[in-house]
Design an enzyme around this catalytic site. Structure first.
Site, mmCIF file in Angstrom:
data_model
loop_
_atom_site.group_PDB
_atom_site.id
_atom_site.type_symbol
_atom_site.label_atom_id
_atom_site.label_comp_id
_atom_site.label_asym_id
_atom_site.label_seq_id
_atom_site.Cartn_x
_atom_site.Cartn_y
_atom_site.Cartn_z
ATOM 1 N N GLU A 113 -10.814 51.258 -7.766
ATOM 2 C CA GLU A 113 -11.034 52.070 -8.960
ATOM 3 C C GLU A 113 -12.249 51.588 -9.742
ATOM 4 O O GLU A 113 -13.086 52.380 -10.147
ATOM 5 C CB GLU A 113 -9.792 52.038 -9.853
ATOM 6 C CG GLU A 113 -9.926 52.926 -11.085
ATOM 7 C CD GLU A 113 -8.663 52.962 -11.920
ATOM 8 O OE1 GLU A 113 -8.739 53.412 -13.076
ATOM 9 O OE2 GLU A 113 -7.589 52.549 -11.430
ATOM 10 N N GLU A 164 2.723 55.940 -7.704
ATOM 11 C CA GLU A 164 3.092 54.624 -8.235
ATOM 12 C C GLU A 164 4.582 54.457 -8.545
ATOM 13 O O GLU A 164 5.124 53.357 -8.373
ATOM 14 C CB GLU A 164 2.294 54.358 -9.516
ATOM 15 C CG GLU A 164 0.804 54.203 -9.279
ATOM 16 C CD GLU A 164 0.028 54.177 -10.583
ATOM 17 O OE1 GLU A 164 -0.453 53.099 -10.964
ATOM 18 O OE2 GLU A 164 -0.088 55.246 -11.232
ATOM 19 N N ARG A 212 0.307 49.506 -20.641
ATOM 20 C CA ARG A 212 1.334 50.145 -19.802
ATOM 21 C C ARG A 212 2.509 49.194 -19.580
ATOM 22 O O ARG A 212 3.663 49.639 -19.527
ATOM 23 C CB ARG A 212 0.749 50.605 -18.467
ATOM 24 C CG ARG A 212 1.737 51.402 -17.620
ATOM 25 C CD ARG A 212 1.105 52.031 -16.406
ATOM 26 N NE ARG A 212 0.422 53.277 -16.699
ATOM 27 C CZ ARG A 212 0.979 54.475 -16.683
ATOM 28 N NH1 ARG A 212 2.277 54.594 -16.431
ATOM 29 N NH2 ARG A 212 0.273 55.549 -16.923
ATOM 30 N N PHE A 236 5.491 33.778 17.567
ATOM 31 C CA PHE A 236 4.162 33.179 17.651
ATOM 32 C C PHE A 236 3.103 34.274 17.573
ATOM 33 O O PHE A 236 2.961 35.078 18.487
ATOM 34 C CB PHE A 236 4.022 32.413 18.970
ATOM 35 C CG PHE A 236 2.766 31.574 19.082
ATOM 36 C CD1 PHE A 236 2.839 30.197 19.048
ATOM 37 C CD2 PHE A 236 1.518 32.157 19.212
ATOM 38 C CE1 PHE A 236 1.697 29.422 19.149
ATOM 39 C CE2 PHE A 236 0.372 31.398 19.312
ATOM 40 C CZ PHE A 236 0.460 30.016 19.279
ATOM 41 N N LEU A 280 -7.817 19.358 30.092
ATOM 42 C CA LEU A 280 -6.372 19.488 30.278
ATOM 43 C C LEU A 280 -6.144 20.449 31.438
ATOM 44 O O LEU A 280 -6.528 21.619 31.366
ATOM 45 C CB LEU A 280 -5.723 20.022 28.996
ATOM 46 C CG LEU A 280 -4.239 20.366 29.058
ATOM 47 C CD1 LEU A 280 -3.409 19.179 29.486
ATOM 48 C CD2 LEU A 280 -3.768 20.882 27.701
#
Length: 1337
Positions: free
Chosen positions: A810, A1269, A888, A341, A408
């Site tokens: 970028e 990368e 690419r 939770f 409540l």
């Protein structure tokens, strides 16, 4: 408006300092107060919804009902300042500082390399600190649980856990002080002499000393033990009342029946922030004793409605340890739900009453309470009543049977009895801190001594607008034997009763319907096993379940992760002062861990500063008819509204092609398109005013998905093609030809620091200074100058550091910086804007979704002969960098495989989504993902092992790529063999096959995947860099280069390089910032080449300086650096030098298919093993082995951090993260609540990362290689391991051969692919017969 009343003073402490606030605003959060009022900027804004943990602080208070001081972590972004009366707040600045003394929590995360961009670090530090304040010797499980509410996008989590497990009492860590058996740094394998595993030394850590911690202020202790009184705090719009007793609360609720009761503010805070709700009166009953009681009764345990979920968890655990198991089954179910939770920070403050009253249809707990028949005590001035949580309690969507004037008071969670069995289940996209897809509570009672059903309650969340009971099914099963016939009846009945409209909110309808059945099946098996065990003890025979079904009854469990990192040690004889190749800590890590590192929004306020909020489109494609700002200008503090007519220069903008506008003029082309901006005195006023802008539209038909773009032929030009060989001949030669397609979903960058800009106008010549969180300072300068109509030399852009970038900053950072600059120009005052997470996700785009369609020809041996590939990317409403990204993708369409006849075509789809942009990998991962898809199909079709088929097709040294570049220093073969060996692949494959034979509903899979990533900007002109080096007369060096620091350790590596060249220690060198007035015309920090380019430029500049100092060094060989510098200065020699570098021999022509697009390639191989739950689609990442070629590492700690961080980002891309859009182009997933990046619990249980040894790269500085990368795609090994496991599950149903699996391999896709009897009962609706809630873009 809030009623006009007298206000009280708010008294609390922050870091030991007393704060008395006379004008406390109920709408102000603790985070805003800390940052704006107190200037404590270490606590960060990451999401504003309690989902990322960047804002974590510790709150301490005296709890009168427990009669003790309690410490707990909270999300400062949700905590109202008014809730902190008589509390003590501790922030990251309060526990330690680099200028005084570090706290061990700060020291260990930094020295263990657990801080990269550092934006999440203060929150993680404070989560750990809060845990240690309560428990100085925690277990490793407690450490992991403490971080369930914290996210990190950079590190991959492993180094954080490595650093902090040194606090654990069960870590078994010898601190590398010996060779004890089972040392966490060993892997039962011999390590060669020149390899090292030592990234840090735990024996050097400062011991934990709690005398350094703040004591709870004695003044608060005295005040808290005194008499309580009612408190009132009033703001512009809201009155906050804290009643002192129950009678006062009932009186107030009678006077203000619509008032919200707030304890933790974890739900109301979200409603106010994101749903634009306003509650003029808020009642805060958290300190009323009757609402905090815990009472044991004959029937169960009564919890006051204000009891926190953490308190309930502790109390139920205590009860379970003291009571017999048959009595505590509901308690166990509640605990199981609480385990997953939210995060610890939410559980610490969220009240059980709030959870019930919120009445969420996907509540984790309400199905449990309903199935258990929990009793609620309600109270009003009119009296008390007790109601049962049953099918009549939830009356509608987020509505209950509780009357407006009632409160409540408490909930009673009942005991169970013998013959009663209870289970609860939750299925969510991510295991930790995630919103449920389906939840359920299941309660059964058998007639004594039998397996005949006497009572049955099946409660579900996520299957309707409310929590519901499957009453029809339950009625049909009462009186029946708990056997196979009952199971069949139950499933067919549930399939009808738990039906959903195909257009139901939340989508995933076939999956949700299947889950209703699958979870019941788990319950059926669990109960059958328990009943058999219990009855057999009584001497009554009862049939147990099949052994191969047993794993379906097991609750989710994951071991604490372990890891090994291997790298080549520095050569013998390397000077101690020479730090190149050493695992040097990120040079900002300590500042990041103390909150003293300055990010863009941490810059102190200017005296007359204004704040900006964006006004964006709510339509995907429409004409703008009118803009009404009448209400907007009436909001307090508003200074101005900006639109296209306020731009002094050009409204046209864009990074490569000017096909975008700063402000939309006549037409909007996506939801989130910037139309205007509001400038006001505060962020709250600016955002309130922005929401008040009324825009009228004439809607036009939008194009949202790739499929719609294909049908409409909506493409950007040019269409790229790349071919080699003869496809017709290749297919003719092939034994087999298969065709298929794969969709790869987009990905949100989720940098922890959202886009931020600060513009400061100067009074002369149109000058302006910009502080921006951007990867591209020069592009920011250029586009701001264009918008303002001034030359670039009037604009200075400065970047200190970013809290993550990953390509998202970028080009898209200019969206915000140009607007902020225009506002500063118009008002003549400094203007700031930091986007909220929901704005950032809506406006700035992400990774391109791709569709790949392939036709592949191959031989019976698995040798691929021909490939015809068509790639489509969803570019969005402008070009941005989509052409380079598609190029690419085509450059990587064959991954590492030598295909004699190959052809690829790339289409960029023009759609009405915010334009997608650069993201780590830049199209490469999408191209390679499709390659591994058809490679998997080939292996399946040939009935051959996938690793064998992959190895057969891998390139060899000297082979030529489809773009005619020869592969030199090709190290994939070494990486592949080392990965096979260290992962023990073949043995594990046998073990997996045996496991799968023994388990029907749990399957394991394994996959080994290579990657080849080209290094260079594919745009030739970007492959250049500059540097500026100043040497001062005291010998200190100021270094500046064109790269920006976003956590990747670029500045650290550059200082290491300069230190080696100049022969001086790193302590003498400083990089202060990146700025356009020091190094001009810089390329973006992107494409993984920033170390290569900028290091060579620095090398060039330093060599010039060394040459100038050489005469003084020669004449004074016994002198030191400072002596030579002073001598040169007095001899009037320049001690400043520029450096420059351009990558040689680059340039590729697509039309001619000739030239070199890449300087070199980075290589790697990963092997991953997973386990899937065939009934839910859940998976566990069991083990990953990575071998990565980074050349000769400049800094192994940083490089391994990049490998692990990229890998985990790839795990998110391929298995978890999913952007969900409506058919009208509205993004649903705008924050961590609905968009899930990997958390601490998602890292592989066993992770081994090795940097390939003896692999120098002659084409980069000091034989290193790019690393940012390339490792990301290695996470595809997890995806294809999942697909391998699914194949094993499908085989159980008699299905073999290739099958589609789109990315990400989310639980719904995994479950739906594991075809069985349950899925057949819940078929999807026919496409075209309904409007889906979400579409695949």
């Amino acid at each position: 408006m809030a009623p006009d009343v007298d206000c009280d003073e708010l008294l609390f402490f922050v870091n030991g300092t007393k704060i008395v606030e006379k004008n406390a605003d109920p709408e102000m959060t603790l985070l805003t107060y800390l940052r704006r009022k107190l200037g404590l900027t270490g606590t960060k804004l990451g999401c504003a919804e309690g989902g990322c943990g960047a804002c974590t602080v510790m709150v301490s208070t005296f709890h009168p009902h427990m009669n003790k001081i309690v410490h707990y972590s909270v999300n400062a972004c949700l905590a109202p300042i008014c809730s902190l009366h008589h509390c003590a707040v501790t922030t990251v600045e309060g526990i330690g500082s680099v200028t005084t003394k570090l706290h061990p929590v700060q020291e260990r995360i930094a020295k263990a390399h657990g801080s990269q961009c550092g934006f999440c670090t203060p929150g993680i530090v404070m989560s750990m600190y809060s845990l240690l304040r309560n428990n100085p010797k925690p277990t490793m499980q407690e450490i992991e649980e403490a971080f369930q509410g914290n996210l990190c996008r950079c590190t991959g989590y492993r180094p954080i856990l490595e650093g902090y497990k040194t606090f654990a009492k069960d870590a078994g860590c010898c601190g590398r002080r010996g060779n004890e058996a089972g040392c966490c740094m060993s892997n039962d394998q011999e390590i060669d002499g020149d390899l090292s595993m030592k990234l840090f030394d735990p024996s050097e850590f400062t011991p934990l000393d709690q005398t350094q911690d703040f004591i709870f202020p004695p003044e608060l202790l005295l005040l808290d033990k005194g008499a309580c009184k009612q408190l009132r705090f009033k703001g512009e719009r809201v009155l906050w009342i804290q009643p002192s007793n129950l009678t006062e609360l009932l009186d107030l609720k009678s006077q203000h029946p619509t008032a919200k009761l707030v304890v933790g503010n974890t739900e109301v805070g979200i409603e106010i922030k994101f749903k634009n709700m306003l509650y003029p009166v808020i009642l805060a009953p958290g300190y009323i004793s009757e609402l905090n009681t815990v009472q044991y009764t004959e029937g169960g345990i009564i919890f006051g409605a204000a009891c926190s979920l953490t308190l309930i968890r502790e109390e139920l655990r205590k009860a379970m340890s003291e009571l017999p198991p048959h009595q505590t089954q509901v308690f166990q179910a509640v605990l199981e739900q609480l385990q997953w939770f939210a995060g610890q920070q939410i559980r610490n403050v969220a009240a059980v009453g709030g959870n019930i009253m919120t009445a969420s249809p996907i509540s984790d707990l309400n199905p449990v309470f309903m199935a258990a028949g929990c009793l609620l005590t309600l109270l009003s001035k009119g009296g008390k009543r007790v109601v049962k949580i049953d099918d009549k309690f939830f009356t509608g969507y987020r509505k209950t049977a509780i009357k407006p004037e009632e409160i409540l008071l408490s909930i009673e969670i009942p005991y169970t009895r013998k013959g009663q069995y209870f289970s609860a289940y939750k299925q969510a996209p991510r295991r930790e801190d995630d919103i449920a897809i389906v939840t359920c509570g299941m309660n059964i009672v058998f007639k004594e001594g039998t397996t005949i059903v006497e009572e049955l309650h099946l409660s579900y969340g996520g299957m309707a607008a409310t929590t519901v009971l499957a009453q029809n099914t339950s009625k049909q099963l009462i009186g029946r034997e708990w056997d196979e016939a009952l199971l069949q009846k139950a499933c067919s009945s549930l399939a009808k009763e738990m039906d959903l409209d195909p257009s139901a909110p939340g989508g995933l309808v076939p999956y949700r319907r299947t889950l209703a059945l699958s979870l019941f099946f788990k319950f059926y098996l669990t109960v059958k096993r328990k009943v058999a065990q219990d009855l057999n003890v009584q001497g009554i025979h009862a049939e147990d379940i099949r052994d191969d079904y047993a794993s379906a009854t097991e609750l989710f469990h994951k071991d604490f992760p372990s890891s090994v990192q291997l790298f080549q040690d520095i050569p013998k004889g390397q000077l101690k002062q020479d730090v190149v190749g050493r695992p040097l800590m990120h040079l900002s890590a300590l500042k990041q861990a103390t909150g003293e590192a300055v990010y863009c929004d941490d810059i102190p306020r200017y005296e007359n500063e204004l704040y900006l909020a964006l006004v964006t489109s709510t339509k995907a494609h429409a004409e703008i008819l009118s803009i009404d700002i009448k209400e907007t200008m009436a909001v307090p503090g508003v200074v101005s509204f900006l639109s296209a007519e306020n731009i002094p220069g050009s409204n046209m903008t864009g990074p490569a092609v000017y096909d975008e506008t700063v402000f939309a003029e006549d037409k909007v082309t996506c939801v989130g398109h910037i139309i205007g901006a509001i400038v006001a005195d505060t962020k709250a006023h600016a955002q309130r005013a922005a929401r008040a802008v009324k825009i009228s539209y004439k809607e036009l038909k939008p194009i949202i998905t790739i499929q719609e773009a294909i049908e409409s032929q909506s493409f950007y030009e040019p269409i790229r093609k790349l071919e080699r060989g003869n496809l017709r001949q290749g297919f003719k030669e092939s034994d087999h030809i298969i065709e298929g397609e794969m969709h790869i979903g987009g990905q949100e960058h989720f940098y922890m620091e959202t886009h931020c800009s600060l513009a400061v106008p100067k009074r002369e010549d149109g000058e302006m200074e910009l502080f921006v969180s951007t990867q591209s300072a020069s592009k920011t300068q250029q586009l701001v100058a264009k918008a303002l109509g001034v030359p670039s030399n009037r604009i200075v852009c400065r970047v200190k550091r970013m809290g993550g970038g990953f390509g998202g900053k970028e080009t898209r950072s200019t969206l915000l910086s140009t607007v902020v600059a225009i506002a500063a120009h118009k008002t003549g005052r400094p203007v700031r804007c930091m986007l909220d997470r929901d704005e950032d996700m809506l406006i700035t785009g992400g990774r391109h979704p791709f569709l790949g369609r392939y036709k592949v020809g191959f031989m019976k041996t698995g040798r691929v002969v021909a490939l015809e590939l068509t790639l489509y990317s969803n570019a969005g409403n402008s070009m941005d960098l989509s052409l380079s990204i598609m190029e690419r993708a085509l450059f990587h369409m064959e991954n590492c495989y030598n295909i004699p006849h190959i052809g690829g075509t790339g289409y960029m789809c023009k759609t009405n989504l915010p334009c997608n942009t650069a993201f780590r990998g830049f199209g490469g991962p999408q191209g390679m993902m499709v390659a591994e898809c058809w490679m998997t199909d080939v292996a399946m079709k040939c009935c051959l092992p996938a690793d064998q088929v992959r190895k057969l097709n891998i390139y060899k040294e000297g082979d030529v790529t489809p773009f005619n570049q020869k592969l030199e220093q090709f190290t994939i073969a070494q990486c592949w063999e080392e990965c096979l060996l260290t992962s023990q692949y073949h043995q594990r494959r046998k073990d997996i096959e045996e496991f799968n034979r023994q388990n029907r509903w749990t399957k394991r899979g394994i996959s080994i995947i290579p990657t080849k990533f080209g290094i260079s900007f594919t745009a030739k002109f970007l492959n250049q860099a500059g540097a500026l080096v100043h040497v001062y007369t005291d010998g200190s060096v100021l270094l500046t280069h064109g790269g920006t620091e976003m956590g990747q350790g670029l500045h650290t590596k550059m200082i290491q390089v300069a230190s080696r060249v100049l022969g001086i220690p790193i302590c003498k060198i400083l990089i202060s910032e990146t700025s356009t007035n020091t190094v001009p015309n810089t390329s973006p920090t992107a494409a993984s080449v920033s170390s290569d380019l900028n290091a060579m430029a620095i090398y060039n500049a330093c060599e010039k300086l060394l040459k100038r100092l050489e005469p003084y060094q020669s004449s004074n060989p016994k002198g030191c650096w400072e002596d030579w510098v002073k001598a040169a200065y007095f001899d009037r020699v320049s001690l400043s030098a520029t450096g420059f570098y351009k990558t040689p021999d680059l340039g590729y022509d697509f039309e001619k298919n000739e030239g070199r697009p890449f300087h070199y390639f980075s290589y790697g191989v990963a092997c991953s093993e997973v386990e899937i739950d065939c009934l839910t689609g859940d998976h566990k990442n069991l083990c990953t082995t990575i071998v990565m070629d980074v050349g000769i590492s400049l800094n192994p700690a940083i490089d391994i951090g990049q490998v692990e961080g990229a890998f985990m980002q790839g795990v998110g891309l391929f298995t978890l993260e999913e952007l969900r859009y409506s058919p009208e182009g509205v993004l649903y997933t705008r924050g961590p609540g609905m968009y899930k990046i990997p958390g601490f619990g998602d890292i592989p249980t066993k992770l081994r990362v090795s940097l390939l040894r003896d692999a120098p790269n002659a084409k980069a500085i000091y034989s290193s290689k790019a690393v940012g990368e390339p490792p990301l795609f290695l996470a595809a090994s997890v995806f294809y391991a999942i697909k391998d496991a699914i194949a094993a599950a499908r085989a159980e149903s008699g299905l073999t051969g290739p099958f589609p699996l789109d990315s990400p391999a989310s639980p719904d896709r995994v479950r739906n692919a594991c075809v069985d009897d349950f899925t057949s009962l819940c078929p999807p609706a026919k496409p075209g017969t309904f409007t889906p809630w979400a579409v695949e873009v």
